[in-house]
Write a protein that holds these residues in place. Structure first.
Motif, PDB file in Angstrom:
ATOM      1  N   ASN A  48       0.840  -1.192   0.000  1.00 16.53           N
ATOM      2  CA  ASN A  48       0.000   0.000   0.000  1.00 16.53           C
ATOM      3  C   ASN A  48       0.875   1.241   0.000  1.00 16.53           C
ATOM      4  N   GLY A  49       0.258   2.384  -0.319  1.00 20.75           N
ATOM      5  CA  GLY A  49       1.048   3.610  -0.427  1.00 20.75           C
ATOM      6  C   GLY A  49       0.355   4.784   0.248  1.00 20.75           C
ATOM      7  N   ALA A  50       1.074   5.886   0.317  1.00 24.79           N
ATOM      8  CA  ALA A  50       0.497   7.112   0.885  1.00 24.79           C
ATOM      9  C   ALA A  50       1.014   8.309   0.107  1.00 24.79           C
ATOM     10  N   ARG A 101       7.682  10.257   7.085  1.00 23.98           N
ATOM     11  CA  ARG A 101       9.050   9.879   6.691  1.00 23.98           C
ATOM     12  C   ARG A 101       9.320  10.246   5.231  1.00 23.98           C
ATOM     13  N   GLU A 102       8.361   9.883   4.379  1.00 19.98           N
ATOM     14  CA  GLU A 102       8.520  10.109   2.938  1.00 19.98           C
ATOM     15  C   GLU A 102       8.593  11.617   2.617  1.00 19.98           C
ATOM     16  N   THR A 103       7.805  12.415   3.336  1.00 24.80           N
ATOM     17  CA  THR A 103       7.804  13.861   3.109  1.00 24.80           C
ATOM     18  C   THR A 103       9.189  14.431   3.370  1.00 24.80           C
ATOM     19  N   GLN A 154      17.831   5.717  -6.037  1.00 23.08           N
ATOM     20  CA  GLN A 154      17.951   6.415  -7.334  1.00 23.08           C
ATOM     21  C   GLN A 154      16.712   7.263  -7.617  1.00 23.08           C
ATOM     22  N   GLU A 155      16.313   8.071  -6.620  1.00 22.78           N
ATOM     23  CA  GLU A 155      15.033   8.755  -6.769  1.00 22.78           C
ATOM     24  C   GLU A 155      15.089  10.047  -7.589  1.00 22.78           C
ATOM     25  N   ASN A 156      16.151  10.870  -7.462  1.00 24.20           N
ATOM     26  CA  ASN A 156      16.281  12.092  -8.285  1.00 24.20           C
ATOM     27  C   ASN A 156      15.008  12.927  -8.338  1.00 24.20           C
ATOM     28  N   THR A 177      -1.003  15.291 -14.599  1.00 21.47           N
ATOM     29  CA  THR A 177      -1.869  14.196 -15.054  1.00 21.47           C
ATOM     30  C   THR A 177      -1.914  13.047 -14.049  1.00 21.47           C
ATOM     31  N   ASP A 178      -1.248  13.230 -12.922  1.00 25.75           N
ATOM     32  CA  ASP A 178      -1.207  12.172 -11.915  1.00 25.75           C
ATOM     33  C   ASP A 178      -2.490  12.177 -11.077  1.00 25.75           C
ATOM     34  N   ALA A 179      -3.146  11.022 -10.966  1.00 25.49           N
ATOM     35  CA  ALA A 179      -4.477  10.965 -10.341  1.00 25.49           C
ATOM     36  C   ALA A 179      -4.485  11.415  -8.888  1.00 25.49           C
TER      37      ALA A 179
HETATM   38  N1  LIG Z   1      15.378  -1.701  -8.630  1.00 21.76           N
HETATM   39  C1  LIG Z   1      14.074  -1.454  -8.641  1.00 21.76           C
HETATM   40  N2  LIG Z   1      13.625  -0.455  -7.878  1.00 21.76           N
HETATM   41  C2  LIG Z   1      12.317  -0.211  -7.872  1.00 21.76           C
HETATM   42  C3  LIG Z   1      11.402  -0.948  -8.655  1.00 21.76           C
HETATM   43  N3  LIG Z   1      10.172  -0.448  -8.437  1.00 21.76           N
HETATM   44  C4  LIG Z   1      10.325   0.557  -7.550  1.00 21.76           C
HETATM   45  N4  LIG Z   1      11.620   0.711  -7.213  1.00 21.76           N
HETATM   46  C5  LIG Z   1      12.217   1.651  -6.240  1.00 21.76           C
HETATM   47  O1  LIG Z   1      11.318   1.854  -5.186  1.00 21.76           O
HETATM   48  C6  LIG Z   1      11.211   3.254  -4.946  1.00 21.76           C
HETATM   49  C7  LIG Z   1       9.819   3.516  -4.411  1.00 21.76           C
HETATM   50  O2  LIG Z   1       9.750   4.841  -4.034  1.00 21.76           O
HETATM   51  P1  LIG Z   1       8.556   5.377  -3.133  1.00 21.76           P
HETATM   52  O3  LIG Z   1       8.736   6.861  -3.046  1.00 21.76           O
HETATM   53  O4  LIG Z   1       8.409   4.550  -1.904  1.00 21.76           O
HETATM   54  O5  LIG Z   1       7.286   5.041  -3.991  1.00 21.76           O
HETATM   55  P2  LIG Z   1       6.766   5.783  -5.259  1.00 21.76           P
HETATM   56  O6  LIG Z   1       7.328   5.156  -6.468  1.00 21.76           O
HETATM   57  O7  LIG Z   1       6.886   7.265  -5.113  1.00 21.76           O
HETATM   58  O8  LIG Z   1       5.241   5.379  -5.188  1.00 21.76           O
HETATM   59  C8  LIG Z   1       4.241   6.288  -4.845  1.00 21.76           C
HETATM   60  O9  LIG Z   1       3.676   6.805  -5.980  1.00 21.76           O
HETATM   61  C9  LIG Z   1       3.115   5.801  -6.814  1.00 21.76           C
HETATM   62  C10 LIG Z   1       2.719   6.396  -8.131  1.00 21.76           C
HETATM   63  O10 LIG Z   1       1.851   7.446  -7.995  1.00 21.76           O
HETATM   64  C11 LIG Z   1       1.992   5.132  -6.081  1.00 21.76           C
HETATM   65  O11 LIG Z   1       1.446   4.104  -6.855  1.00 21.76           O
HETATM   66  C12 LIG Z   1       2.501   4.568  -4.792  1.00 21.76           C
HETATM   67  O12 LIG Z   1       1.432   4.139  -3.988  1.00 21.76           O
HETATM   68  C13 LIG Z   1       3.225   5.568  -4.014  1.00 21.76           C
HETATM   69  O13 LIG Z   1       2.326   6.494  -3.504  1.00 21.76           O
HETATM   70  C14 LIG Z   1      11.487   3.890  -6.287  1.00 21.76           C
HETATM   71  O14 LIG Z   1      12.001   5.176  -6.167  1.00 21.76           O
HETATM   72  C15 LIG Z   1      12.536   2.967  -6.877  1.00 21.76           C
HETATM   73  O15 LIG Z   1      13.787   3.379  -6.403  1.00 21.76           O
HETATM   74  C16 LIG Z   1      11.903  -2.015  -9.470  1.00 21.76           C
HETATM   75  O16 LIG Z   1      11.176  -2.717 -10.175  1.00 21.76           O
HETATM   76  N5  LIG Z   1      13.245  -2.217  -9.407  1.00 21.76           N
END
Ligand SMILES: Nc1nc2c(ncn2[C@@H]2O[C@H](COP(=O)(O)OP(=O)(O)O[C@H]3O[C@H](CO)[C@@H](O)[C@H](O)[C@@H]3O)[C@@H](O)[C@H]2O)c(=O)[nH]1
Ligand SMILES: [Mg+2]
Length: 194
Positions: A48-50, A101-103, A154-156, A177-179
């Motif tokens: 799940n996500g937030a 935490r995420e913020t 690798q979030e950048n 365009t993000d829901a």
């Molecule tokens: N190596 C690898 N890394 C991954 C993969 N999928 C995700 N990740 C890593 O997991 C991190 C997850 O970052 P979060 O900030 O926790 O999640 P998010 O991607 O921002 O997800 C949020 O937004 C999504 C899209 O709107 C939402 O679907 C989700 O619920 C959440 O709110 C990503 O930055 C990436 O580094 C994968 O297949 N392989």
């Protein structure tokens, strides 16, 4: 409204657990006339996500993020860049702890108070995820770092500050365009938060 169907899961086959979990689920679905149908669905479980709309009701501004999202790049978004509210997966935390935490990781703001406003299944036909949506007030005294996300992941992530009116207009112009972001901006508008 018809009564809920009876459901019996007969097989769960793991197709991939490379990162998150993709299962192929076979189940019996009993219809109102007692006929039983066998259904097969692929289900993606990424937990799940937030997400959170950070807003400042005095400056009338919001904080959003901008990052590359591969799935959108593969489906019509030319640059692949998405403007979104701050969001993340829950890991082992509850939704409130996770979004605080995420913020801080993504935007550099350390919040102490957030308010949950919406719980939603974003893709109920294929993805199990519940997304918990929050709002939270921010001001400059809460800024503890530049944010940007975790290097290890690798979030950048770019942190953006817009006036609420600018951000709202970006829904209509197609720049947002993000829901979850549209839902939270509309929530703020309907409730007269800003
Ligand atoms: N190596 C690898 N890394 C991954 C993969 N999928 C995700 N990740 C890593 O997991 C991190 C997850 O970052 P979060 O900030 O926790 O999640 P998010 O991607 O921002 O997800 C949020 O937004 C999504 C899209 O709107 C939402 O679907 C989700 O619920 C959440 O709110 C990503 O930055 C990436 O580094 C994968 O297949 N392989
Ligand atoms: Mg994120």
């Amino acid at each position: 409204m018809r009564k809920n169907p009876e459901i019996e899961i007969t097989e769960t086959k793991l197709l991939s657990d490379n990162w998150y979990i993709l299962n192929k689920v076979t189940f019996n679905y009993t219809k109102e006339n007692e006929k039983v149908e066998s259904h097969i669905r692929e289900v993606y479980d990424r937990g799940n996500g937030a997400g959170i709309l950070l807003y400042n009701s005095i400056k009338k501004t919001v904080i959003l993020t901008r990052q590359f999202r591969l799935p959108t790049y593969l489906n019509g978004n030319k640059t692949g860049m998405m403007i979104e509210v701050c969001a993340g997966l829950l890991d082992k935390d509850n939704a409130e702890q996770a979004i605080i935490r995420e913020t801080e990781e993504e935007t550099g703001y350390r919040l102490t108070k957030v308010q949950k406003v919406i719980e939603t299944y974003m893709s109920p036909g294929s993805v199990t995820e519940i997304l918990y949506l929050f709002i939270g007030e921010y001001d400059e005294s809460m800024k503890v770092s530049s944010g940007g996300g975790l290097d290890a992941e690798q979030e950048n992530i770019e942190v953006l500050e817009y006036t609420f009116d600018e951000a709202y207009a970006m829904i209509e112009s197609g720049e947002i365009t993000d829901a979850k972001t549209i839902m939270l901006l509309q929530h703020a508008k309907i409730k007269g938060l800003i």
